[in-house]
Design an enzyme around this catalytic site. Structure first.
Site, mmCIF file in Angstrom:
data_model
loop_
_atom_site.group_PDB
_atom_site.id
_atom_site.type_symbol
_atom_site.label_atom_id
_atom_site.label_comp_id
_atom_site.label_asym_id
_atom_site.label_seq_id
_atom_site.Cartn_x
_atom_site.Cartn_y
_atom_site.Cartn_z
ATOM 1 N N CYS A 42 68.881 36.731 -30.138
ATOM 2 C CA CYS A 42 67.616 37.164 -29.522
ATOM 3 C C CYS A 42 66.566 36.067 -29.567
ATOM 4 C CB CYS A 42 67.094 38.418 -30.219
ATOM 5 S SG CYS A 42 65.465 38.921 -29.628
ATOM 6 N N GLY A 114 80.908 33.676 -42.498
ATOM 7 C CA GLY A 114 81.181 34.668 -43.533
ATOM 8 C C GLY A 114 82.320 35.611 -43.190
ATOM 9 N N GLY A 185 72.149 44.796 -14.640
ATOM 10 C CA GLY A 185 71.409 45.328 -15.778
ATOM 11 C C GLY A 185 70.187 44.461 -16.028
ATOM 12 N N ALA A 272 76.796 38.574 -15.908
ATOM 13 C CA ALA A 272 75.921 39.438 -16.720
ATOM 14 C C ALA A 272 76.470 40.861 -16.665
ATOM 15 C CB ALA A 272 74.490 39.389 -16.190
ATOM 16 N N ASP A 314 73.547 45.208 -32.486
ATOM 17 C CA ASP A 314 74.463 45.222 -31.348
ATOM 18 C C ASP A 314 75.900 45.517 -31.741
ATOM 19 O OD1 ASP A 314 72.300 44.584 -29.806
ATOM 20 O OD2 ASP A 314 72.980 42.581 -29.238
ATOM 21 N N HIS A 447 38.487 52.291 -19.367
ATOM 22 C CA HIS A 447 38.363 51.916 -17.957
ATOM 23 C C HIS A 447 37.634 50.588 -17.841
ATOM 24 C CE1 HIS A 447 37.741 52.320 -13.643
ATOM 25 N NE2 HIS A 447 36.479 51.965 -13.842
#
Length: 468
Positions: A42, A114, A185, A272, A314, A447
């Protein structure tokens, strides 16, 4: 002798490093293992550097349309190498920031690859390969936060020259002249938006009936028109039969919705089409950790079926979002530390697409709410009815809210237009607080702001919109 910790985290993305910080705050002795760069995909190759690129294309678009704001900008151009360099510097700055956070919170950083070698009542074990040597770590609990990688096409793997993944698309050495984006996506649409704004001829191929298929149908339809108006060619219900790179481009065999297959040549292609979880070769199979199509199965706290092994982000499945990973990390750590955190509620996770225009949503789409059996009240308010949007020169888009007609519960919110990725959090908070339409109607919105449209959309659901 192995180094001993209360908790070892495998992976330092937005799930792993956030979990490490929270664990340190709770008094745990923590180590984090990372094979590449702190911050994970990321920070280094995803969310952050792509936003730097998209900011560049946004400014370039405004410069090219300066006259609409009463300004003059002659001989507008760009330097691709400098655009990429800025993006990489942004990622580098944040990588350094994560290093500083690890030091500040006394988290031990172990560089290397790891593998989990033990778990259960005897304690967790993890081996970290660092070139020719191996470091052994022990901890009662291990969190797997290894993330995911881009999915390749089975018949055409990315080569970094003509066929790109998102990583290649972030560091181009040349600007595509004619670009094929495979998948619509968030990642596909964002790159299509960037390269189109920078002058490339862009085509998007999507197998499903509409682009941004997880979004509300009205949002998808709006984006279809908006991107088409910008010059992007959209091919939905369209498959890819082949992709053959050459020295000068890539030839695609495109199967249209009528079944006909045609060939077209592009300078570059971006794949993608989703992600693959990084669960292979990290020791999970030997320990009997359950997975589903490669994703680690967890409960609402991040626990797997094996004592002492947790998983977040993920690697555990959809939605594949950084903020979901971070929140899962905090929940897991607080549970490990003996706390009583809430379980993860995926229905309250916002999704954002940083294209031009932007898209943001949380909760159910109108169609999903109907499928679930709700009686609905739906409100919709257009950007053209908002003074701030008109003043910004951003009068295209809308805000849509979906309510349970019986209880007033906000079931979902869907937005498309300028800065909606910033606005969506208001509805996320509203859902977290279990707010009804009554509280939202009685809330005062400043506003002039774009956020007034959020108020008007709620009012519109109940026939009370003021400005449209």
């Amino acid at each position: 002798m192995a180094d001993t910790y209360d908790l070892v985290i495998l992976g330092s993305g937005p799930g792993g490093y956030v979990a490490a910080i929270r664990a340190s705050q709770l008094g745990l002795k923590v180590a984090i293992v990372e094979r590449e760069r702190l911050g994970g995909i990321c920070l280094n190759w995803g969310c952050i550097p792509t936003k730097a690129l998209l900011r560049t294309s946004e400014i370039y678009h405004y410069m090219q349309n300066a006259e609409s704001y009463g300004l003059k900008a002659d001989n507008v151009g760009f330097d691709l190498a400098k655009i990429v360099d800025r993006s990489r510097k942004v990622a580098g700055q944040l990588n350094a920031g994560v290093k500083g956070l690890m030091k500040k919170n006394k988290v031990t950083v172990v560089e290397g690859v790891g593998t989990v070698t033990g778990a259960g009542k005897t304690g967790g074990k993890l081996s970290v390969k660092q070139g020719d040597k191996t470091v052994e770590l022990e901890a009662k609990n291990i969190i797997v936060a290894t993330g995911a990688r881009a999915r390749d096409l089975p018949f055409a793997k990315a080569d970094g020259k003509r066929i790109w993944t998102y990583r290649h698309a972030m560091v181009p050495t040349e600007m595509p002249t004619k670009l094929l984006v495979i998948g619509s996506g968030a990642i596909g649409v964002e790159f299509a938006s960037f390269y189109n704004d920078m002058g490339a001829d862009v085509t998007i191929v999507e197998m499903l009936p509409r682009i941004l298929p997880v979004e509300d149908e009205e949002v998808s339809a709006f984006m279809d028109k908006a991107l088409t108006k910008q010059g992007i060619k959209l091919l939905t219900q369209t498959g890819l039969e082949g992709l053959a790179p050459s020295a000068n481009g890539v030839t695609a065999k495109i199967k249209a919705k009528d079944g006909k297959v045609s060939e077209e040549t592009f300078s570059h292609a971006i794949i993608a089409i989703g992600i693959v979880p990084n669960t292979e070769n990290i020791g999970l199979e030997a320990l009997g950790v359950e997975t589903d199509r490669g994703h680690i199965k967890t409960d609402g706290y991040g626990r797997t079926n094996v004592d002492g092994i947790w998983a977040i982000g993920d690697v555990t499945g959809a939605p594949w979002l950084a903020h979901k990973a971070s929140h899962e990390g905090i929940i897991a750590v607080e549970k490990i530390a003996g706390g009583s955190p809430h379980q993860m509620d995926k229905a309250n996770i916002p999704g954002c697409t940083y294209s031009r225009p932007q898209v943001a949503s949380v909760g159910m789409t109108e169609a999903k709410a109907k499928e679930a059996g709700y009686e609905l009240k739906v409100g919709k308010f257009p950007f053209i009815g908002n003074g701030k949007a008109i003043a910004l020169g951003e009068a295209e888009g809308f805000v849509k809210t979906v309510f349970d007609a019986k209880t007033g519960e906000l079931l979902g919110a869907h937005m498309v237009g300028a800065e909606v990725t910033e606005l969506i959090q208001g509805y996320v908070v509203a859902r977290q607080l279990e707010t009804t339409e009554a509280e939202l109607m009685e809330t005062v919105f400043a506003h002039p702001t774009l956020s007034e449209m959020m108020h008007e959309s709620v009012l519109a659901a109940y026939g009370r919109a003021i400005h449209y």
